[in-house]
Write a protein that holds these residues in place. Structure first.
Motif, PDB file in Angstrom:
ATOM      1  N   PRO A   9       0.956  -1.192  -0.024  1.00  0.00           N
ATOM      2  CA  PRO A   9      -0.023  -0.083  -0.110  1.00  0.00           C
ATOM      3  C   PRO A   9       0.770   1.304  -0.075  1.00  0.00           C
ATOM      4  N   ALA A  10       2.023   1.159  -0.053  1.00  0.00           N
ATOM      5  CA  ALA A  10       3.006   2.186  -0.208  1.00  0.00           C
ATOM      6  C   ALA A  10       4.249   1.934  -1.023  1.00  0.00           C
ATOM      7  N   ASP A  11       4.758   2.650  -1.808  1.00  0.00           N
ATOM      8  CA  ASP A  11       6.307   2.546  -2.523  1.00  0.00           C
ATOM      9  C   ASP A  11       7.349   2.601  -1.724  1.00  0.00           C
ATOM     10  N   VAL A  12       7.785   1.686  -1.195  1.00  0.00           N
ATOM     11  CA  VAL A  12       8.936   1.604  -0.163  1.00  0.00           C
ATOM     12  C   VAL A  12      10.100   2.167  -0.784  1.00  0.00           C
ATOM     13  N   ALA A  13      10.378   1.791  -2.075  1.00  0.00           N
ATOM     14  CA  ALA A  13      11.744   2.225  -2.751  1.00  0.00           C
ATOM     15  C   ALA A  13      11.617   3.788  -2.966  1.00  0.00           C
ATOM     16  N   ALA A  14      10.379   4.229  -3.425  1.00  0.00           N
ATOM     17  CA  ALA A  14      10.308   5.860  -3.256  1.00  0.00           C
ATOM     18  C   ALA A  14      10.191   6.497  -2.062  1.00  0.00           C
ATOM     19  N   LEU A  15       9.634   5.783  -0.929  1.00  0.00           N
ATOM     20  CA  LEU A  15       9.549   6.551   0.279  1.00  0.00           C
ATOM     21  C   LEU A  15      11.112   6.475   1.328  1.00  0.00           C
ATOM     22  N   PHE A  16      11.545   5.282   1.000  1.00  0.00           N
ATOM     23  CA  PHE A  16      12.823   5.153   1.730  1.00  0.00           C
ATOM     24  C   PHE A  16      14.031   4.425   0.991  1.00  0.00           C
ATOM     25  N   PRO A  17      14.414   5.201   0.065  1.00  0.00           N
ATOM     26  CA  PRO A  17      15.412   4.983  -0.963  1.00  0.00           C
ATOM     27  C   PRO A  17      16.716   4.167  -0.320  1.00  0.00           C
ATOM     28  N   GLU A  18      16.870   4.527   1.177  1.00  0.00           N
ATOM     29  CA  GLU A  18      18.069   3.998   1.767  1.00  0.00           C
ATOM     30  C   GLU A  18      17.916   2.268   1.774  1.00  0.00           C
ATOM     31  N   LEU A  19      16.546   1.875   1.625  1.00  0.00           N
ATOM     32  CA  LEU A  19      16.356   0.612   1.789  1.00  0.00           C
ATOM     33  C   LEU A  19      16.682  -0.134   0.429  1.00  0.00           C
ATOM     34  N   LEU A  20      16.981   0.287  -0.637  1.00  0.00           N
ATOM     35  CA  LEU A  20      17.056  -0.089  -1.797  1.00  0.00           C
ATOM     36  C   LEU A  20      18.111  -1.125  -2.057  1.00  0.00           C
ATOM     37  N   PRO A  21      19.349  -0.955  -1.309  1.00  0.00           N
ATOM     38  CA  PRO A  21      20.340  -1.991  -1.523  1.00  0.00           C
ATOM     39  C   PRO A  21      19.965  -3.391  -0.641  1.00  0.00           C
ATOM     40  N   PHE A  22      18.903  -3.366   0.283  1.00  0.00           N
ATOM     41  CA  PHE A  22      18.552  -4.375   1.042  1.00  0.00           C
ATOM     42  C   PHE A  22      17.424  -5.246   0.417  1.00  0.00           C
ATOM     43  N   ARG A  23      16.860  -4.838  -0.647  1.00  0.00           N
ATOM     44  CA  ARG A  23      15.532  -5.317  -1.543  1.00  0.00           C
ATOM     45  C   ARG A  23      16.005  -6.842  -1.556  1.00  0.00           C
ATOM     46  N   ARG A  24      15.277  -7.627  -1.520  1.00  0.00           N
ATOM     47  CA  ARG A  24      15.205  -9.102  -1.961  1.00  0.00           C
ATOM     48  C   ARG A  24      13.972  -9.714  -2.543  1.00  0.00           C
ATOM     49  N   GLU A  25      14.079 -10.705  -3.331  1.00  0.00           N
ATOM     50  CA  GLU A  25      12.914 -11.393  -3.807  1.00  0.00           C
ATOM     51  C   GLU A  25      12.858 -12.848  -3.057  1.00  0.00           C
ATOM     52  N   THR A  26      11.587 -12.999  -2.834  1.00  0.00           N
ATOM     53  CA  THR A  26      11.298 -14.232  -2.079  1.00  0.00           C
ATOM     54  C   THR A  26      10.183 -14.918  -2.699  1.00  0.00           C
ATOM     55  N   LEU A  27      10.089 -16.262  -2.632  1.00  0.00           N
ATOM     56  CA  LEU A  27       9.078 -16.922  -3.282  1.00  0.00           C
ATOM     57  C   LEU A  27       7.784 -17.487  -2.105  1.00  0.00           C
ATOM     58  N   ARG A  28       7.007 -16.642  -2.152  1.00  0.00           N
ATOM     59  CA  ARG A  28       5.783 -17.282  -1.108  1.00  0.00           C
ATOM     60  C   ARG A  28       5.086 -18.322  -1.649  1.00  0.00           C
ATOM     61  N   LEU A  29       4.887 -19.633  -1.086  1.00  0.00           N
ATOM     62  CA  LEU A  29       4.768 -21.031  -1.586  1.00  0.00           C
ATOM     63  C   LEU A  29       3.089 -21.122  -1.372  1.00  0.00           C
ATOM     64  N   HIS A  30       2.442 -20.302  -0.493  1.00  0.00           N
ATOM     65  CA  HIS A  30       1.072 -20.240  -0.357  1.00  0.00           C
ATOM     66  C   HIS A  30       0.346 -21.777  -0.509  1.00  0.00           C
ATOM     67  N   PRO A  31       0.749 -22.590   0.514  1.00  0.00           N
ATOM     68  CA  PRO A  31       0.439 -24.032   0.640  1.00  0.00           C
ATOM     69  C   PRO A  31      -1.230 -23.940   0.938  1.00  0.00           C
ATOM     70  N   ARG A  32      -1.880 -24.980   0.304  1.00  0.00           N
ATOM     71  CA  ARG A  32      -3.314 -24.956   0.411  1.00  0.00           C
ATOM     72  C   ARG A  32      -3.990 -26.587   0.234  1.00  0.00           C
ATOM     73  N   ALA A  33      -4.693 -26.794   1.311  1.00  0.00           N
ATOM     74  CA  ALA A  33      -5.279 -28.281   1.367  1.00  0.00           C
ATOM     75  C   ALA A  33      -5.164 -28.725  -0.166  1.00  0.00           C
ATOM     76  N   GLY A  34      -4.854 -30.015  -0.288  1.00  0.00           N
ATOM     77  CA  GLY A  34      -4.894 -30.680  -1.597  1.00  0.00           C
ATOM     78  C   GLY A  34      -4.706 -31.977  -1.539  1.00  0.00           C
ATOM     79  N   ASN A  35      -4.509 -32.822  -2.579  1.00  0.00           N
ATOM     80  CA  ASN A  35      -3.874 -34.049  -2.772  1.00  0.00           C
ATOM     81  C   ASN A  35      -2.649 -34.189  -3.769  1.00  0.00           C
ATOM     82  N   PRO A  36      -1.682 -33.611  -3.494  1.00  0.00           N
ATOM     83  CA  PRO A  36      -0.661 -33.568  -4.346  1.00  0.00           C
ATOM     84  C   PRO A  36      -0.075 -35.118  -4.691  1.00  0.00           C
TER      85      PRO A  36
END
Length: 299
Positions: A9-36
């Motif tokens: 709900p807010a642009d972190v990079a624009a509001l706090f450019p000091e945080l840009l070197p710490f930006r990372r990508e994560t992979l949310r797995l969103h497990p949901r009940a099923g029959n894999p």
């Protein structure tokens, strides 16, 4: 069904450019009940385990400790499946050469000194697995909340910034601006803008307490975050991270998050690690053997 985390709900990079070197990508797995099936990526589902390879047993039997949940009866304790994910389902996650399948299992009893399940990691080439071994049942007396129910995965890449791992000097620099943002918008940096809750690969660990980042015993370098296994996908603090597709179900129990529809999103695998805690796995990507360590914390 694909899951889509709402834009922050807010642009972190624009509001706090000091945080840009710490930006990372994560992979949310969103497990949901099923029959894999054992051929699919899953959480708590069957594993693609070769029949010629013995099913792993707990190697930390001497560390079992009874915190009120019981301990094994003295026989060998088979591990239970926690995660299986194919490289094709894990964009951005580095795999060692010659492997394309990550598998995580753990012993579903408490262990000294961290008082949590004891995990192990296996990596393999999926195509090399022919006949598949059927997993043994969970060991007798296993802590129910440590045995995840089978779930299918809905991986989604999102951008994160550090919360608990935000360096102290930078936190002091940003403190007044973060407080002003909360005052003017109601947005709290840690819960609304920083790191995603739930089960995830890479990015920042989902610490509840102060960070306990391990160093590699072999080379001394700080280890990389591999996996967060969280007790739940969200709570009232993190509700802004609920995927758009899950909001109708989650909103059904917004007052206390405990009705059946809400729990299908909030706690799909039925886990509860301590007091709504998490287990964090780390690996050293500088060492060819990819040594692994884990940490546990809770409220």
């Amino acid at each position: 069904m694909t899951r889509h985390t709402p834009p922050r709900p807010a642009d972190v990079a624009a509001l706090f450019p000091e945080l840009l070197p710490f930006r990372r990508e994560t992979l949310r797995l969103h497990p949901r009940a099923g029959n894999p099936t054992h051929r699919e990526s899953s959480f708590g589902g069957p594993l693609l385990w070769p029949v010629e390879e013995a099913w792993p047993e707990c190697a930390d039997a001497d560390a079992h400790v009874d915190l009120g949940n019981g301990v094994p009866d003295g026989t060998a304790t088979p591990l239970v499946p926690v995660l299986q994910i194919h490289r094709a389902d894990a964009p951005g996650v580095p795999f060692p050469d010659g492997t394309d399948l990550l598998q995580v299992l753990w012993c579903p009893f408490d262990h000294d000194p961290q008082y949590c399940p004891s995990p192990v990691v296996r990596r393999r080439a999926a195509a090399a697995v022919g006949e598949v071994r059927t997993a043994p049942p969970a060991p007798a007396g296993a802590t129910e909340e440590y045995v995840p129910s089978p779930c299918v995965l809905h991986p989604e890449q999102v951008t994160e910034y550090p919360d608990a791992d935000l360096p102290g000097d930078l936190r002091r620099v940003l403190r007044e601006r973060l407080a002003l943002l909360e005052q003017e918008t109601g947005l709290e940096y840690g819960s609304d803008l920083a790191s995603a809750p739930g089960v995830k690969l890479g990015g920042y660990p989902g610490w509840t307490q102060a960070p306990q980042w391990p160093g590699c015993d072999a080379c001394g370098r700080p280890m990389d975050h591999l996996l967060t296994v969280a007790s739940w996908e969200y709570d009232g603090v993190w509700s802004s991270w609920i995927p758009l597709e899950d909001r109708p179900a989650a909103e059904g129990g917004r007052e206390d998050f405990r009705d059946e529809r809400s729990l299908s999103v909030r706690e799909p695998a039925g886990l509860m690690l301590g007091d709504a805690g998490g287990i964090y796995l780390f690996e050293c990507r500088a060492c060819p053997e990819r040594p692994v360590a884990h940490r546990f914390d809770c409220s």
